[in-house]
Design an enzyme around this catalytic site. Structure first.
Site, PDB file in Angstrom:
ATOM      1  N   CYS A 147     118.744  85.064   0.091  1.00 28.59           N
ATOM      2  CA  CYS A 147     117.607  84.188   0.390  1.00 28.59           C
ATOM      3  C   CYS A 147     116.348  84.541  -0.414  1.00 28.59           C
ATOM      4  O   CYS A 147     115.348  83.842  -0.303  1.00 28.59           O
ATOM      5  CB  CYS A 147     117.302  84.206   1.899  1.00 28.59           C
ATOM      6  SG  CYS A 147     116.462  85.691   2.448  1.00 28.59           S
ATOM      7  N   GLY A 186     120.341 120.024  17.874  1.00 31.23           N
ATOM      8  CA  GLY A 186     119.449 119.921  16.714  1.00 31.23           C
ATOM      9  C   GLY A 186     118.445 118.804  16.805  1.00 31.23           C
ATOM     10  O   GLY A 186     118.144 118.164  15.796  1.00 31.23           O
ATOM     11  N   ASN A 214     119.980 124.261  20.014  1.00 33.62           N
ATOM     12  CA  ASN A 214     118.804 123.993  19.173  1.00 33.62           C
ATOM     13  C   ASN A 214     118.174 125.317  18.778  1.00 33.62           C
ATOM     14  O   ASN A 214     118.238 126.285  19.519  1.00 33.62           O
ATOM     15  CB  ASN A 214     117.790 123.131  19.938  1.00 33.62           C
ATOM     16  CG  ASN A 214     116.851 122.378  19.008  1.00 33.62           C
ATOM     17  OD1 ASN A 214     117.297 121.567  18.205  1.00 33.62           O
ATOM     18  ND2 ASN A 214     115.567 122.652  19.089  1.00 33.62           N
ATOM     19  N   SER A 217     114.494 117.731  18.582  1.00 33.32           N
ATOM     20  CA  SER A 217     113.324 118.164  19.342  1.00 33.32           C
ATOM     21  C   SER A 217     113.210 117.402  20.655  1.00 33.32           C
ATOM     22  O   SER A 217     112.369 117.721  21.483  1.00 33.32           O
ATOM     23  CB  SER A 217     112.053 117.959  18.510  1.00 33.32           C
ATOM     24  OG  SER A 217     111.927 116.586  18.179  1.00 33.32           O
ATOM     25  N   HIS A 224     119.399 105.239  14.770  1.00 33.68           N
ATOM     26  CA  HIS A 224     118.243 104.957  13.917  1.00 33.68           C
ATOM     27  C   HIS A 224     118.631 104.369  12.563  1.00 33.68           C
ATOM     28  O   HIS A 224     117.859 104.453  11.610  1.00 33.68           O
ATOM     29  CB  HIS A 224     117.389 106.224  13.738  1.00 33.68           C
ATOM     30  CG  HIS A 224     116.732 106.678  15.014  1.00 33.68           C
ATOM     31  ND1 HIS A 224     116.213 107.952  15.192  1.00 33.68           N
ATOM     32  CD2 HIS A 224     116.488 106.012  16.170  1.00 33.68           C
ATOM     33  CE1 HIS A 224     115.693 108.048  16.411  1.00 33.68           C
ATOM     34  NE2 HIS A 224     115.852 106.887  17.024  1.00 33.68           N
TER      35      HIS A 224
HETATM   36  C1  BJW Z   1     117.815 123.248  14.397  1.00 35.84           C
HETATM   37  C2  BJW Z   1     118.189 123.779  13.154  1.00 35.84           C
HETATM   38  C3  BJW Z   1     119.496 124.335  13.046  1.00 35.84           C
HETATM   39  C4  BJW Z   1     116.180 123.030  13.003  1.00 35.84           C
HETATM   40  N1  BJW Z   1     120.293 124.310  14.112  1.00 35.84           N
HETATM   41  N2  BJW Z   1     118.616 123.257  15.429  1.00 35.84           N
HETATM   42  C5  BJW Z   1     108.461 106.938  25.812  1.00 35.84           C
HETATM   43  C6  BJW Z   1     107.422 107.846  25.867  1.00 35.84           C
HETATM   44  C7  BJW Z   1     106.549 107.978  24.793  1.00 35.84           C
HETATM   45  C8  BJW Z   1     106.700 107.216  23.629  1.00 35.84           C
HETATM   46  C9  BJW Z   1     107.728 106.313  23.582  1.00 35.84           C
HETATM   47  C10 BJW Z   1     108.585 106.175  24.665  1.00 35.84           C
HETATM   48  N3  BJW Z   1     109.508 105.237  24.340  1.00 35.84           N
HETATM   49  C11 BJW Z   1     109.263 104.804  23.082  1.00 35.84           C
HETATM   50  C12 BJW Z   1     108.178 105.429  22.588  1.00 35.84           C
HETATM   51  C13 BJW Z   1     107.577 105.213  21.239  1.00 35.84           C
HETATM   52  C14 BJW Z   1     108.336 105.923  20.122  1.00 35.84           C
HETATM   53  C15 BJW Z   1     108.407 107.400  20.448  1.00 35.84           C
HETATM   54  O1  BJW Z   1     109.412 107.938  20.863  1.00 35.84           O
HETATM   55  N4  BJW Z   1     107.333 108.124  20.209  1.00 35.84           N
HETATM   56  C16 BJW Z   1     107.323 109.565  20.472  1.00 35.84           C
HETATM   57  C17 BJW Z   1     107.161 110.311  19.153  1.00 35.84           C
HETATM   58  C18 BJW Z   1     106.293 109.881  21.494  1.00 35.84           C
HETATM   59  N5  BJW Z   1     109.671 105.357  19.927  1.00 35.84           N
HETATM   60  C19 BJW Z   1     109.892 104.302  19.174  1.00 35.84           C
HETATM   61  O2  BJW Z   1     108.989 103.702  18.610  1.00 35.84           O
HETATM   62  C20 BJW Z   1     111.328 103.800  19.063  1.00 35.84           C
HETATM   63  N6  BJW Z   1     111.371 102.405  19.305  1.00 35.84           N
HETATM   64  C21 BJW Z   1     111.085 101.868  20.481  1.00 35.84           C
HETATM   65  O3  BJW Z   1     110.863 102.535  21.477  1.00 35.84           O
HETATM   66  O4  BJW Z   1     111.101 100.501  20.481  1.00 35.84           O
HETATM   67  C22 BJW Z   1     110.689  99.789  21.658  1.00 35.84           C
HETATM   68  C23 BJW Z   1     110.852  98.322  21.331  1.00 35.84           C
HETATM   69  C24 BJW Z   1     111.660  97.539  22.130  1.00 35.84           C
HETATM   70  C25 BJW Z   1     111.794  96.168  21.841  1.00 35.84           C
HETATM   71  C26 BJW Z   1     111.137  95.629  20.742  1.00 35.84           C
HETATM   72  C27 BJW Z   1     110.349  96.422  19.935  1.00 35.84           C
HETATM   73  C28 BJW Z   1     110.203  97.779  20.228  1.00 35.84           C
HETATM   74  C29 BJW Z   1     111.861 103.986  17.638  1.00 35.84           C
HETATM   75  C30 BJW Z   1     111.935 105.406  17.208  1.00 35.84           C
HETATM   76  C31 BJW Z   1     112.397 105.490  15.723  1.00 35.84           C
HETATM   77  C32 BJW Z   1     112.339 106.903  15.163  1.00 35.84           C
HETATM   78  N7  BJW Z   1     112.532 106.834  13.747  1.00 35.84           N
HETATM   79  C33 BJW Z   1     112.650 108.072  12.971  1.00 35.84           C
HETATM   80  C34 BJW Z   1     112.758 107.675  11.477  1.00 35.84           C
HETATM   81  C35 BJW Z   1     114.152 107.083  11.209  1.00 35.84           C
HETATM   82  C36 BJW Z   1     114.405 106.845   9.785  1.00 35.84           C
HETATM   83  C37 BJW Z   1     114.202 108.072   8.913  1.00 35.84           C
HETATM   84  O5  BJW Z   1     114.925 109.077   9.056  1.00 35.84           O
HETATM   85  O6  BJW Z   1     113.318 108.036   8.076  1.00 35.84           O
HETATM   86  O7  BJW Z   1     113.811 108.783  13.384  1.00 35.84           O
HETATM   87  S1  BJW Z   1     111.337 109.219  13.246  1.00 35.84           S
HETATM   88  C38 BJW Z   1     112.345 110.666  13.186  1.00 35.84           C
HETATM   89  O8  BJW Z   1     112.390 111.305  14.496  1.00 35.84           O
HETATM   90  C39 BJW Z   1     113.765 110.162  12.917  1.00 35.84           C
HETATM   91  C40 BJW Z   1     114.574 111.051  13.795  1.00 35.84           C
HETATM   92  O9  BJW Z   1     115.833 110.459  14.045  1.00 35.84           O
HETATM   93  C41 BJW Z   1     113.727 111.197  15.020  1.00 35.84           C
HETATM   94  C42 BJW Z   1     114.057 112.399  15.871  1.00 35.84           C
HETATM   95  O10 BJW Z   1     113.790 113.581  15.203  1.00 35.84           O
HETATM   96  P1  BJW Z   1     114.787 114.826  15.370  1.00 35.84           P
HETATM   97  O11 BJW Z   1     116.084 114.497  14.739  1.00 35.84           O
HETATM   98  O12 BJW Z   1     114.801 115.271  16.776  1.00 35.84           O
HETATM   99  O13 BJW Z   1     114.091 115.886  14.402  1.00 35.84           O
HETATM  100  P2  BJW Z   1     112.929 116.967  14.725  1.00 35.84           P
HETATM  101  O14 BJW Z   1     112.455 117.457  13.422  1.00 35.84           O
HETATM  102  O15 BJW Z   1     111.950 116.425  15.658  1.00 35.84           O
HETATM  103  O16 BJW Z   1     113.721 118.124  15.492  1.00 35.84           O
HETATM  104  C43 BJW Z   1     114.689 118.925  14.855  1.00 35.84           C
HETATM  105  C44 BJW Z   1     115.052 120.075  15.779  1.00 35.84           C
HETATM  106  O17 BJW Z   1     116.112 120.788  15.187  1.00 35.84           O
HETATM  107  C45 BJW Z   1     113.893 121.058  16.010  1.00 35.84           C
HETATM  108  O18 BJW Z   1     113.700 121.271  17.398  1.00 35.84           O
HETATM  109  C46 BJW Z   1     114.372 122.348  15.330  1.00 35.84           C
HETATM  110  O19 BJW Z   1     114.031 123.514  16.043  1.00 35.84           O
HETATM  111  C47 BJW Z   1     115.865 122.173  15.333  1.00 35.84           C
HETATM  112  N8  BJW Z   1     116.598 122.844  14.222  1.00 35.84           N
HETATM  113  N9  BJW Z   1     117.191 123.701  12.247  1.00 35.84           N
HETATM  114  C48 BJW Z   1     119.859 123.822  15.261  1.00 35.84           C
HETATM  115  N10 BJW Z   1     119.968 124.929  11.846  1.00 35.84           N
HETATM  116 ZN    ZN Z   2     117.988  87.368   2.966  1.00 33.71          ZN
END
Ligand code: BJW
Ligand code: ZN
Length: 254
Positions: A160, A197, A223, A199, A129
């Site tokens: 640019c 870590g 997790n 979801s 990401h």
């Molecule tokens: C602990 C803990 C401790 C707490 N120890 N554990 C298929 C099905 C449905 C939808 C889609 C699909 N395919 C694609 C999609 C659409 C979409 C998507 O996934 N939507 C879903 C939400 C349904 N995906 C996209 O849009 C992606 N792009 C894409 O598919 O492009 C297609 C394309 C192709 C060609 C041209 C154009 C397009 C892009 C996804 C980008 C996600 N971006 C973010 C922001 C990044 C920048 C930023 O940080 O600001 O990424 S969103 C956010 O979520 C961030 C994270 O990396 C990501 C994942 O979150 P993460 O890390 O799992 O965090 P949490 O909070 O969800 O979970 C934390 C866990 O830790 C919890 O369970 C806690 O319990 C646990 N925890 N303390 C251990 N101490």
């Molecule tokens: Zn530029």
């Protein structure tokens, strides 16, 4: 953390799987950085509890209010610069060194943009990401350091003159193609796939485990709470990554 003997048994099982593997892939999410003081996205205390995803993590949100989004990322850049890797990050870096010393490999794939795995010493980290450390030009993709200070205007590209943006992947945007391809390749060749870590809710990152399962890998989840992949994995360990990973990665006693 559940300290029952059952939990201890599952840690030993997972530790044996990792100990016997030669190709390990680890997918991490924001939960691994929680113990370093970086907030997660979903659930209690998560970023999306306070801020709207559509406003801060989509290209449309940036278009509507570029300065607000830019300055949110500069403040997160500062937060990451002030944070230190925790024992979870360190255990994965140590495990990579140990596997490589005996001819194996550990490919670390992260959804995080905070740079803490690299700071802990992990090599070749695949950042799905993007990175908080970089900005890039919207037009020519020229890269620059992401500043940690808030600005009065979103800066322009040195090359640019077009608008800069954080070099991260927002919803609806494609992941960096080479990085994602390398993650798929490694996952489909893994003996052991570890999900830490996350979801497991955001695709395509959450789909990497399917590539590993498809070629018969053993799978482990670490997790705080159960996720949609908990029922798919060989061993599910629910607790804090900074407490579990050092036990999982501990060198064999023999
Ligand atoms: C602990 C803990 C401790 C707490 N120890 N554990 C298929 C099905 C449905 C939808 C889609 C699909 N395919 C694609 C999609 C659409 C979409 C998507 O996934 N939507 C879903 C939400 C349904 N995906 C996209 O849009 C992606 N792009 C894409 O598919 O492009 C297609 C394309 C192709 C060609 C041209 C154009 C397009 C892009 C996804 C980008 C996600 N971006 C973010 C922001 C990044 C920048 C930023 O940080 O600001 O990424 S969103 C956010 O979520 C961030 C994270 O990396 C990501 C994942 O979150 P993460 O890390 O799992 O965090 P949490 O909070 O969800 O979970 C934390 C866990 O830790 C919890 O369970 C806690 O319990 C646990 N925890 N303390 C251990 N101490
Ligand atoms: Zn530029």
């Amino acid at each position: 953390m559940n300290m029952s003997s059952d939990f201890g048994g599952r840690i030993s099982e997972a530790r044996a799987l990792v100990g016997q593997a030669s190709r390990v892939v680890v997918l991490t999410g924001s939960g691994i950085s929680a113990a370093s003081g970086i907030p997660t996205f979903r659930g209690t205390g998560g970023i999306w509890g306070e801020m709207r995803v559509e406003d801060f993590a989509t290209p449309e949100g940036f278009e509507r209010d570029p300065l607000k989004v830019w300055n949110w990322y500069t403040s997160r850049r500062r937060e990451a610069a002030d944070a230190r890797p925790n024992p979870g990050h360190q255990a994965l870096a140590e495990l990579q060194r140990r596997l490589e010393a005996r001819g194996g490999s550990l490919v670390l794939v992260t959804q995080n943009i905070d740079g803490l795995h690299q700071e802990a010493g992990s090599k070749g980290v695949l950042e799905l990401h993007g990175s908080l450390l970089r900005a890039r030009c919207e037009a020519c993709r020229h890269a620059a350091d992401m500043p940690a200070e808030t600005a009065d205007a979103v800066p322009a590209c040195d090359r640019c003159g077009a608008r800069m943006r954080p070099d991260v992947v927002w919803f609806g945007e494609a992941l960096p193609q080479d990085v994602y391809a390398a993650a798929v390749e490694a996952s489909s060749r893994a003996d052991v796939f570890l999900s830490v870590g996350t979801s497991a809710a955001v695709y395509p990152a959450a789909g990497l485990i399917e590539w590993a399962l498809g070629s018969g890998a053993k799978t482990v989840e670490v997790n705080l709470e159960p996720t949609p992949i908990s029922r798919l994995v060989t061993v599910a360990l629910h607790g804090k990554a900074d407490e579990i990973l050092p036990r999982l990665a501990a060198a064999d006693d023999d």
